[in-house]
Design an enzyme around this catalytic site. Sequence first.
Site, mmCIF file in Angstrom:
data_model
loop_
_atom_site.group_PDB
_atom_site.id
_atom_site.type_symbol
_atom_site.label_atom_id
_atom_site.label_comp_id
_atom_site.label_asym_id
_atom_site.label_seq_id
_atom_site.Cartn_x
_atom_site.Cartn_y
_atom_site.Cartn_z
ATOM 1 N N SER A 122 0.851 -1.196 0.000
ATOM 2 C CA SER A 122 0.000 0.000 0.000
ATOM 3 C C SER A 122 0.880 1.237 0.000
ATOM 4 O O SER A 122 1.822 1.346 0.789
ATOM 5 C CB SER A 122 -0.883 0.000 1.244
ATOM 6 O OG SER A 122 -1.357 1.313 1.487
ATOM 7 N N HIS B 112 -1.115 -1.365 -4.205
ATOM 8 C CA HIS B 112 -2.422 -1.228 -3.548
ATOM 9 C C HIS B 112 -2.666 0.255 -3.282
ATOM 10 O O HIS B 112 -1.896 0.901 -2.566
ATOM 11 C CB HIS B 112 -2.389 -2.035 -2.252
ATOM 12 C CG HIS B 112 -3.657 -2.022 -1.456
ATOM 13 N ND1 HIS B 112 -4.685 -2.910 -1.678
ATOM 14 C CD2 HIS B 112 -4.052 -1.256 -0.407
ATOM 15 C CE1 HIS B 112 -5.662 -2.683 -0.798
ATOM 16 N NE2 HIS B 112 -5.303 -1.679 -0.017
ATOM 17 N N ASP C 124 -5.026 3.040 -1.761
ATOM 18 C CA ASP C 124 -6.099 3.214 -0.782
ATOM 19 C C ASP C 124 -6.849 4.518 -1.033
ATOM 20 O O ASP C 124 -6.324 5.605 -0.791
ATOM 21 C CB ASP C 124 -5.518 3.222 0.637
ATOM 22 C CG ASP C 124 -5.138 1.827 1.097
ATOM 23 O OD1 ASP C 124 -6.006 0.930 1.024
ATOM 24 O OD2 ASP C 124 -3.980 1.626 1.525
ATOM 25 N N MET D 142 -9.822 6.880 0.043
ATOM 26 C CA MET D 142 -10.697 7.152 1.196
ATOM 27 C C MET D 142 -11.396 8.484 0.977
ATOM 28 O O MET D 142 -10.782 9.457 0.532
ATOM 29 C CB MET D 142 -9.877 7.221 2.483
ATOM 30 C CG MET D 142 -9.015 5.990 2.734
ATOM 31 S SD MET D 142 -8.261 6.055 4.367
ATOM 32 C CE MET D 142 -7.132 4.651 4.269
ATOM 33 N N HIS E 278 -8.325 0.087 -3.718
ATOM 34 C CA HIS E 278 -9.166 -0.295 -2.582
ATOM 35 C C HIS E 278 -10.029 0.910 -2.219
ATOM 36 O O HIS E 278 -9.537 1.868 -1.631
ATOM 37 C CB HIS E 278 -8.254 -0.729 -1.415
ATOM 38 C CG HIS E 278 -8.986 -1.040 -0.157
ATOM 39 N ND1 HIS E 278 -8.347 -1.096 1.079
ATOM 40 C CD2 HIS E 278 -10.294 -1.316 0.090
ATOM 41 C CE1 HIS E 278 -9.244 -1.386 2.006
ATOM 42 N NE2 HIS E 278 -10.430 -1.518 1.446
ATOM 43 N N MET F 69 -12.429 2.795 -0.185
ATOM 44 C CA MET F 69 -13.105 2.946 1.104
ATOM 45 C C MET F 69 -13.972 4.196 0.998
ATOM 46 O O MET F 69 -13.664 5.247 1.558
ATOM 47 C CB MET F 69 -12.058 3.046 2.227
ATOM 48 C CG MET F 69 -11.391 1.694 2.508
ATOM 49 S SD MET F 69 -9.808 1.872 3.344
ATOM 50 C CE MET F 69 -8.757 2.159 1.924
ATOM 51 N N MET G 185 -10.336 -7.247 5.702
ATOM 52 C CA MET G 185 -9.625 -6.231 6.471
ATOM 53 C C MET G 185 -9.191 -6.844 7.806
ATOM 54 O O MET G 185 -10.004 -7.432 8.517
ATOM 55 C CB MET G 185 -10.524 -5.023 6.743
ATOM 56 C CG MET G 185 -10.879 -4.189 5.526
ATOM 57 S SD MET G 185 -9.469 -3.540 4.609
ATOM 58 C CE MET G 185 -8.581 -2.625 5.862
ATOM 59 N N ASP H 208 -5.475 -7.175 4.543
ATOM 60 C CA ASP H 208 -5.021 -5.782 4.532
ATOM 61 C C ASP H 208 -5.144 -5.197 5.932
ATOM 62 O O ASP H 208 -6.243 -5.142 6.494
ATOM 63 C CB ASP H 208 -5.903 -4.999 3.540
ATOM 64 C CG ASP H 208 -5.520 -3.526 3.425
ATOM 65 O OD1 ASP H 208 -4.480 -3.128 3.981
ATOM 66 O OD2 ASP H 208 -6.277 -2.786 2.768
ATOM 67 N N SER I 149 2.929 0.164 6.080
ATOM 68 C CA SER I 149 4.063 0.636 6.875
ATOM 69 C C SER I 149 5.223 -0.350 6.873
ATOM 70 O O SER I 149 6.386 0.062 6.908
ATOM 71 C CB SER I 149 3.616 0.983 8.297
ATOM 72 O OG SER I 149 2.684 0.071 8.773
HETATM 73 C C1 DX5 Z 1 -6.238 0.759 5.881
HETATM 74 C C2 DX5 Z 1 -5.751 0.549 4.464
HETATM 75 C C3 DX5 Z 1 -4.545 -0.320 4.405
HETATM 76 C C4 DX5 Z 1 -3.381 0.257 5.156
HETATM 77 C C5 DX5 Z 1 -2.286 -0.730 5.309
HETATM 78 O O1 DX5 Z 1 -7.505 1.317 5.877
HETATM 79 O O2 DX5 Z 1 -6.749 -0.075 3.695
HETATM 80 O O3 DX5 Z 1 -4.212 -0.630 3.074
HETATM 81 O O4 DX5 Z 1 -2.868 1.386 4.540
HETATM 82 O O5 DX5 Z 1 -1.290 -0.156 6.094
HETATM 83 P P1 DX5 Z 1 -0.533 -1.014 7.197
HETATM 84 O O6 DX5 Z 1 0.121 -2.129 6.477
HETATM 85 O O7 DX5 Z 1 0.417 -0.052 7.789
HETATM 86 O O8 DX5 Z 1 -1.577 -1.499 8.170
HETATM 87 ZN ZN ZN Z 2 -6.185 -0.966 1.756
#
Ligand code: DX5
Ligand code: ZN
Length: 220
Positions: free
Chosen positions: A8, A31, A33, A35, A64, A66, A135, A173, A196
């Site tokens: 990600s 990936h 994200d 949001m 992804h 969200m 998740m 994830d 991370s």
């Molecule tokens: C959380 C995201 C993940 C997240 C993963 O809502 O969908 O993809 O960024 O980050 P880590 O690996 O640090 O949990």
């Molecule tokens: Zn994600």
Amino acid sequence: MTVRITPSILNADFADMGREVGRIESADGVHIDVMDNHFVPNLTMGVPMVEALRKVSDLPFDAHLMIEDPDVWAPGYVDAGAQTVTFHLEAAKAPIRLAREIRSRGGRAAVALKPATPVEQIADFLDEFDQVLLMTVEPGFGGQSFLDCVLPKIRRTRELIDRTGKDIWLQVDGGVSPRTIARAAQAGADTFVAGSAVYRAEAPDEAVQRLRNLATRATA
Ligand code: DX5
Ligand code: ZN
């Protein structure tokens, strides 16, 4: 089992995203994200970022989403250049129709479930999807701890997928790291998002390879 690592970029340097996606050459995909500050309490990136990164990376993208209203917005991510488009079951009004729309545009359709959403809700139409994303944290932020309470759901999802006989990827994830990836792999996940653990590492690509080795060894 084929292990895939899809880092990600949520924890990457937002001022230099083009370079950041270039630092994970051995990844199986990126990936992304998305949001919207409504479905989750955070705001990140959208279609313009997918289009911009598409020009500088040959890796498959997995968006992804969200977001609220994925029925309206998700198909546009296929057009923007994402190979896989993942929407949340909790947000979709018509998940089967949406999965078919994503596929009809040439994308891989994926459905995501928050930790408290039972996989049984999609059991009867699993083959509408190319990937299920479980998740392992509450969505919204990177850097959270892996929720071990999701492990039984990973096992049940693996059983349901195997019963279909189809090549449906099982992605996890949230909180995936060298300390947790073996547990998720043993439970049946084959595709791993790590934010991370990859982008806070000094050498992100080495982190990708290490994660892949750990998952492969755990299921050998
Ligand atoms: C959380 C995201 C993940 C997240 C993963 O809502 O969908 O993809 O960024 O980050 P880590 O690996 O640090 O949990
Ligand atoms: Zn994600």
